[in-house]
Design a protein around this motif. Sequence first.
Motif: not given
Length: 265
Positions: A203-211
């Motif tokens: 979740a943390v990795r994907d949220l950073a990627q989306l940002a």
Amino acid sequence: WDLAELKLNHGDRITTKLVATDLKGNKGESAPVHIFIGSAGFDPQHLKALEARRHVQQLLGDLQKTTQELQQRVTEALAKASQAGADELLRKQAALSVMTAVDELERGAERTLEGVKATILSASSERDASDLALVGRLLSELQREQVALINAEAGRAAESKDPKIAQEHLKRVADSMAKAFSLAKNANETFRDLLALEEASVAVRDLAQLAREQAQIVKETTEQAATHPQAWDRMARRENTLTREAKLVEDTLQALAVLTKAVER
């Protein structure tokens, strides 16, 4: 080749080939090229790996529940056989009840272990395989050692003519059943904690990627809006992709919330 013209959606896959023609008219084709429609850096494969691990978690939870129910049945049967005045027939009935329960336990453990093995084969990293192997060892101990021990002690209790000796065997049955439940519970809770850690990491990795992707979209659209008529249309399509990927992240966070509540209980 402007893929925007194909009206593709997030998650679509395209297979194409590159063809080159030389000056003499000879053609050459590349190997098939597979294109996944999604934002740069968003890898759908790790979500598949997570889904496989969630399936294992479900199997482990079911096994713990089954083991607990069987332990209760065995405890009740042994309590009747241990009452003052219990005769040989009652002890044999208790032993039979134990063996029936253990058959169910063995099938449940085998089903869960097969699920773990299948997931190990598709593990995407050494850490995933190591986590699954740890749980597999606990299940193997339950299946190969405790189940065999319970069956052996129940059989000796049924065959014994001496009430005192029969009671000793029945007590060992109860102890082994408690150990089996402890192993099932340990395997479930251990894997649940590992899965929660993986869910949070994803979740943390994907949220950073989306940002990062959102910032890139805004930057490119701002720079190209004046000179590229389709800049806003492309922005809308990319935003639609981000929305779908954000929903996948939301699903991951919801799964994490369920695991967290289980830990709190």
